[in-house]
Design a protein around this motif. Structure first.
Motif, mmCIF file in Angstrom:
data_model
loop_
_atom_site.group_PDB
_atom_site.id
_atom_site.type_symbol
_atom_site.label_atom_id
_atom_site.label_comp_id
_atom_site.label_asym_id
_atom_site.label_seq_id
_atom_site.Cartn_x
_atom_site.Cartn_y
_atom_site.Cartn_z
ATOM 1 N N TRP B 131 33.927 24.337 27.916
ATOM 2 C CA TRP B 131 33.532 23.235 28.696
ATOM 3 C C TRP B 131 34.700 21.720 29.087
ATOM 4 O O TRP B 131 34.624 21.822 30.214
ATOM 5 C CB TRP B 131 32.774 22.382 27.967
ATOM 6 C CG TRP B 131 31.191 21.246 28.070
ATOM 7 C CD1 TRP B 131 30.351 21.029 29.154
ATOM 8 C CD2 TRP B 131 32.270 19.506 27.888
ATOM 9 N NE1 TRP B 131 30.215 19.836 29.900
ATOM 10 C CE2 TRP B 131 31.249 19.713 28.946
ATOM 11 C CE3 TRP B 131 33.414 19.118 28.010
ATOM 12 C CZ2 TRP B 131 31.554 17.652 29.862
ATOM 13 C CZ3 TRP B 131 33.292 17.358 27.855
ATOM 14 C CH2 TRP B 131 32.692 17.055 28.880
ATOM 15 N N THR B 132 35.548 21.578 28.451
ATOM 16 C CA THR B 132 36.430 21.449 28.391
ATOM 17 C C THR B 132 36.939 21.385 29.370
ATOM 18 O O THR B 132 37.641 21.092 29.979
ATOM 19 C CB THR B 132 37.670 20.414 27.165
ATOM 20 O OG1 THR B 132 38.047 22.062 26.507
ATOM 21 C CG2 THR B 132 36.675 19.430 26.152
ATOM 22 N N THR B 133 37.820 23.284 29.027
ATOM 23 C CA THR B 133 38.242 24.044 30.557
ATOM 24 C C THR B 133 37.663 23.564 31.848
ATOM 25 O O THR B 133 38.761 22.917 32.703
ATOM 26 C CB THR B 133 38.392 25.166 29.988
ATOM 27 O OG1 THR B 133 38.439 25.495 29.358
ATOM 28 C CG2 THR B 133 39.348 25.822 31.062
ATOM 29 N N ARG B 135 35.566 21.128 32.864
ATOM 30 C CA ARG B 135 35.435 19.700 32.887
ATOM 31 C C ARG B 135 36.920 19.083 33.816
ATOM 32 O O ARG B 135 37.113 17.842 33.845
ATOM 33 C CB ARG B 135 34.874 18.707 31.396
ATOM 34 C CG ARG B 135 34.853 17.659 31.747
ATOM 35 C CD ARG B 135 34.184 16.920 32.428
ATOM 36 N NE ARG B 135 33.752 15.369 31.930
ATOM 37 C CZ ARG B 135 34.329 14.646 33.592
ATOM 38 N NH1 ARG B 135 35.516 15.183 33.858
ATOM 39 N NH2 ARG B 135 34.099 13.624 33.387
ATOM 40 N N TYR B 286 35.281 9.768 29.879
ATOM 41 C CA TYR B 286 33.927 10.604 29.787
ATOM 42 C C TYR B 286 33.090 9.501 28.909
ATOM 43 O O TYR B 286 33.161 9.107 27.969
ATOM 44 C CB TYR B 286 34.799 11.734 29.460
ATOM 45 C CG TYR B 286 36.057 12.516 28.892
ATOM 46 C CD1 TYR B 286 36.109 12.975 30.470
ATOM 47 C CD2 TYR B 286 37.157 12.258 28.803
ATOM 48 C CE1 TYR B 286 36.978 13.935 30.981
ATOM 49 C CE2 TYR B 286 37.498 12.573 29.133
ATOM 50 C CZ TYR B 286 38.545 13.405 30.220
ATOM 51 O OH TYR B 286 39.822 13.635 30.737
ATOM 52 N N PHE B 292 34.867 16.104 23.684
ATOM 53 C CA PHE B 292 36.513 15.792 23.523
ATOM 54 C C PHE B 292 36.780 15.874 22.270
ATOM 55 O O PHE B 292 37.557 15.706 21.362
ATOM 56 C CB PHE B 292 36.782 15.491 24.734
ATOM 57 C CG PHE B 292 37.242 15.682 25.918
ATOM 58 C CD1 PHE B 292 37.985 16.047 25.882
ATOM 59 C CD2 PHE B 292 36.430 15.327 26.710
ATOM 60 C CE1 PHE B 292 38.602 16.684 26.771
ATOM 61 C CE2 PHE B 292 37.512 15.534 27.948
ATOM 62 C CZ PHE B 292 37.803 16.527 28.167
ATOM 63 N N LEU C 181 45.024 20.613 25.754
ATOM 64 C CA LEU C 181 43.598 20.150 26.590
ATOM 65 C C LEU C 181 42.491 19.355 25.294
ATOM 66 O O LEU C 181 41.668 18.654 26.766
ATOM 67 C CB LEU C 181 42.677 22.385 26.610
ATOM 68 C CG LEU C 181 40.577 21.715 26.721
ATOM 69 C CD1 LEU C 181 41.367 21.986 27.935
ATOM 70 C CD2 LEU C 181 40.601 23.742 26.553
ATOM 71 N N ALA C 182 42.572 19.213 24.390
ATOM 72 C CA ALA C 182 41.669 18.687 23.190
ATOM 73 C C ALA C 182 42.453 17.018 23.647
ATOM 74 O O ALA C 182 41.366 15.967 23.289
ATOM 75 C CB ALA C 182 41.786 18.418 21.811
ATOM 76 N N ALA C 185 41.225 13.644 26.373
ATOM 77 C CA ALA C 185 40.679 13.344 25.607
ATOM 78 C C ALA C 185 40.977 11.805 25.596
ATOM 79 O O ALA C 185 39.958 11.096 26.111
ATOM 80 C CB ALA C 185 39.827 13.664 23.956
#
Lengths: 224, 319, 191, 196
Positions: B131-133, B135, B286, B292, C181-182, C185
């Motif tokens: 999902w984050t990739t 996003r 977000y 996240f 990636l994290a 946030a």
């Protein structure tokens, strides 16, 4: 002649700098957003690496071993300043793109590592071949990685559009996570290739080369 | 330490021995997601069903190919691929184009799970990674609010983020619980998710520590913001039933591989996830920050697990 | 408040390793064990702060007034190299316990581009002396945070059957990518 | 002892040689570096201001001193060999530090001068907020604006600030006013420097 060729060609595949030697990772990750930047950085590294090898090799008999690291640093740093000035004068947009990573060439493990491990022990001709080979290998690797990331991340290659018209750029690739993941996957592919070759010869699969700071030979040598 | 080579083992962890199989637990988790899936189809119609089915199919296919590629005995039949596909689909807007579903599901399986050698080894939730990739790559396509502007439904968390508390004061809690809100297509079905979560708790498939601590973290942070803020902060209830908060608490956070296994670390992990969610909602970019925040909490899992009780008569445990 | 934002920005939003690509060699190289990672982290915080402060003084008092800005790179690397030497000798003589825990990491730091990088960033951003000190401590702390987290995960991954081609460095790089990636946030905070 | 002397000698020789080489290269490239810097940092801003010209303002630049004796690098814009405008850089206080604004002036034969437009050269504003001063909506307000009464609406003028970026907008207007003041001081020297 054959040894000269051997020293040159090892940098192109057997000891391909970032992928096999796993050295100098910062520029590999940072400037490979596009193939252009990768190539530009590669050319700068070829210049510094080859000339630093030449000078170190020329001066290897004069430099007292106790201050050799200091001397290597001065030589490398002067060459980097040269590159900075030349790049500002003749390739200003590239200089803006590469930013802080131009001065940081001086702490790239490859430069000082080759000076210490090769150029300070070999003749000028050999050192030139070594520097040129590794430098070209480094430049090719950076260009390859840049091309990979640019193709998917922007949908272009060397600034020319290469993807189909409805393509939505995979921005992940040009952001920091994409840089790390791409490099990791390329390294894994190199390992898989090695293991496949070993498998053909009937050998057991092995882990890839270990990244080790000590590999560059600098880290454990005190500056005395 | 050398990686442990398979001497006798035939499968990666987790290992459960009591007549209950890992496959069974996965199937029950999928079952617990069904009410939300049905509600999603009810609200968003066929597009939602299309996204879920496509995502699951791609996930299973990718995993099967990956097992072939790493030359190991395939464990694709344990159902986790379907679960990951469903998790990922639940986080998407119902209007997601097909390529987004395909690439995200594939990224979830490859980057989130298979590069770690399959289930149990992954240090981060697989669907969260996928999902984050997507996003950060295709923000406009991933954002339920911008992609579904023509829908009559409201998007509580987004409207709160962009327009403030005034704009969302007329959204009723009942509507949000019934899933009449825009968010991840399944994640936003708060009531149905709550049902599924309680089912998992009653079947003892998940332990209560993580969901309770996560919800506690959200409530605590919301309360602090409300007390110290200038009256423009939403209530804890609103934050809990808006968007995918409950889905995060019961399903994403309790993923067995990336979450801690001891009670105290579990509570710390849940609290961290909840508080980070609120911090990102408040200060970040977000609106629904659950994925996240959970990724960050999962990064901290190995460190949190060092809070371990000291075995009797020995020194400190070497983690 | 400005300093608070500077600190949050340097540790989380623009983490020196995960967002700015600096100091990757030691990041991958010394993240195999948590204990080593903590030692290296402290060494980087210590040296980076001293280096940024001293190079700031050198730039403002020596290079800038004499129009020698183009010698920045060479001057900074020499300052850092001799600083590391000096710190090593000083710690060995004066604070042996600290030397025993940090000493082995000090030589690694001369070629750590995070240290030179922080010093150059402080110049390019035109920080004041106080900002330089705060920023370099925070950046070093960001480096340490990333290093310790990666080390703790890699220790855990040692017990996992990772496909053989991915073991070791590739896995460390991919894990660093997922961490980065994290850390997305924090995008949009402290800006 | 000999060892010690040799060490110091070699090290200083290498440093000396490198210093000498670098100074030489620096001297040789200084001219080009300055021109490249102007082309790539200030060139884009100049292109935004003067779209319809046929000379290279960076190449034709000149240094002109104002009433306080401070020198400004002034870029002339020509069309068909005739001077149509000049531009130079001016600074204001932005949100994230100094804000560099290239301010262009249309030079009219009858002595009636007006603004030709502005372009942003350097800034450290908040992305998406303060950076919107680079967009046409804000910049176009300055095109063909008379030289007096350049002020934000909140200050009684007619320039609409970028919403949410009052500091950046104020900084830009201050930079323009500063440039106008300088222009009035140097305008008499312009014909002699660039012809007309």
């Amino acid at each position: 002649m054959s040894t000269l060729w051997k020293e040159f060609s090892k940098g192109l595949w057997r000891d391909l700098p970032p992928f096999r030697l796993v050295l100098g990772l910062c520029p590999v990750l940072a400037v490979t957003k596009t193939a252009d930047n990768g190539l530009g950085m590669g050319l700068a590294v070829i210049f510094v690496l080859t000339l630093s090898n030449v000078f170190v090799s020329l001066l290897r008999n004069i430099i007292p071993s106790k201050v050799r690291i200091a001397c290597f640093i001065v030589i490398a740093a002067s060459l980097v300043v040269c590159v900075e000035l030349l790049m500002q004068a003749f390739a200003y947009p590239l200089y803006q793109q590469l930013g802080i990573f131009v001065p940081l060439i001086v702490v790239n493990c490859i430069i000082l590592g080759r000076a210490e491990a090769f150029a300070s022990k070999n003749t000028v001709l050999m050192s030139t071949a070594d520097g040129l080979g590794l430098g070209i290998g480094f430049a090719l690797s950076l260009t390859f990685l840049g091309a990979l990331r640019e193709t998917f991340g922007y949908g272009t290659l060397f600034g020319k559009s290469v993807m189909w018209s409805g393509f939505e750029p995979f921005t992940f690739m040009i952001e920091a996570p994409g840089a790390f993941v791409c490099l990791g996957l390329v390294l894994a592919a190199m390992n898989a290739l090695t293991n496949w070759q070993r498998g053909v010869k009937g050998l057991e699969a092995v882990e890839g080369p270990k990244h080790d700071c000590k590999a560059c030979g600098m880290c454990n040598t005190p500056l005395k | 330490m050398k990686p442990i080579e398979p001497l006798l083992t035939v499968a990666s962890p987790p290992h459960v021995h009591c007549g209950r199989t890992f496959k069974g637990m996965t199937l029950e988790t999928i079952l617990a997601l069904m009410p939300a899936a049905i509600m999603a189809v009810w609200h968003f119609g066929l597009p939602a069903a299309r996204v879920m089915l496509l995502s699951c199919a791609v996930a299973v296919l990718t995993e099967a190919v990956c097992w072939k590629a790493i030359k190991r005995r395939s464990a694709v039949d344990d159902g986790t691929a379907v679960l990951i596909g469903l998790f990922y689909a639940f986080l998407l807007p119902a209007s997601a184009p097909w390529w987004l579903v395909v690439s995200g599901a594939a990224a979830s399986i490859i980057l989130g799970k298979m590069i770690f050698g399959g289930n149990g080894g992954n240090p981060l939730g697989a669907a969260l990674v996928g999902w984050t990739t997507c996003r950060i790559s295709w923000g406009t396509f991933m954002d339920p609010y911008t992609t579904m502007l023509d829908s009559p439904l409201r998007a509580p968390l987004h409207e709160l983020h962009y327009f403030g508390l005034q704009a969302v004061s007329d959204i009723s809690a009942t509507n949000m619980l019934l899933g009449e809100q825009i968010g991840g297509l399944g994640a936003a079905q708060s009531g149905a998710i709550l049902l599924g979560g309680l089912y998992l708790l009653s079947r003892r498939i998940i332990r209560p520590e993580i969901p309770v601590a996560f919800i506690g973290g959200i409530a605590l942070a919301a309360l602090v913001f409300q007390l110290t803020g200038d009256g423009t902060n939403a209530s804890a209830t609103f934050h809990l039933i808006g968007g995918g908060t409950l889905f995060g608490a019961f399903f994403l956070a309790t993923d067995p591989a990336p979450s801690p296994v001891l009670p105290v670390p579990m509570i710390a992990y849940g609290l961290m996830g909840g508080i980070l969610t609120m911090l990102i909602r408040q200060y970040g970019m977000y609106p629904d920050a659950v994925p996240f925040a959970l990724l960050l909490a999962q990064l901290a899992t190995p460190l949190l697990e060092r809070i371990a009780p000291k075995p009797f008569g020995t020194g400190r445990v070497k983690a | 408040m400005d300093y608070f934002l500077l600190v949050i920005g340097a540790i989380f939003v623009n983490n020196i390793v995960l967002a700015q690509y600096l100091g990757n060699c030691p990041f991958i190289g010394t993240s195999k064990e948590t204990g080593v990672a903590i030692g290296m982290g402290f060494a980087v915080v210590f040296v980076a702060t001293m280096a940024a402060t001293i190079t700031w003084l050198v730039q403002k008092n020596l290079l800038a007034p004499n129009d020698l800005g183009y010698l920045q790179t060479i001057a900074f690397i020499l300052v850092i190299a001799s600083l590391v030497q000096f710190v090593e000798i000083f710690l060995k003589k004066m604070v042996p316990p600290l030397y025993n825990s940090l000493g082995i990491f000090l030589p690694l730091i001369t070629t750590n581009c995070a240290v030179l990088g922080i010093a150059i960033i402080c110049q390019r951003e035109e920080f004041t002396l106080v900002q330089t000190v705060v920023y370099s401590i925070a950046s070093g702390a960001g480096f340490m945070l990333a290093l310790v987290v990666l080390a703790s995960i890699r220790e855990r991954l040692d017990m996992v059957r990772i496909p053989i081609a991915l073991r070791g460095t590739p896995m460390a790089l991919i894990m660093a990518g997922l961490m980065s990636l994290a850390f997305f946030a924090f995008k949009g905070m402290a800006a | 002892m000999m060892e010690m002397i040799r060490m110091v000698l070699v090290l200083s020789l290498i440093c000396g040689a490198s210093g000498f080489t670098l100074a030489t290269i620096r001297d040789a490239t200084a001219q080009r570096v300055e021109e490249q810097e102007l082309t790539y940092v200030q060139g884009p801003a100049l292109n935004q201001i003067f779209s319809d010209i046929d000379n290279n303002p960076v190449k034709d630049r000149a240094r002109i001193a104002d009433a306080q004796g401070q020198e400004h690098i002034v870029f002339p814009a020509r069309k068909d060999g005739k001077l149509v405008g000049v531009a130079f850089q001016s600074f204001g206080k932005g949100f994230g530090g100094d804000l560099g604004i290239m301010v262009g002036f249309a030079v009219d034969q009858g002595g009636k001068n007006e603004l030709a437009g502005i372009g942003v050269t350097t800034m450290k504003e908040t992305p998406g907020v303060g950076t919107r001063i680079t967009e046409g909506d804000f910049r176009n307000q300055f095109v063909s604006h008379p030289l007096d009464d350049v002020a934000l609406k909140s200050g009684g003028g007619d320039i609409a600030a970028v919403s949410g970026a009052t500091v950046s907008s104020t900084g830009a207007v201050a930079a323009v006013n500063h440039a106008i003041k300088t222009f009035n001081e140097i305008k008499d020297k312009i014909p002699s420097e660039f012809g007309s």
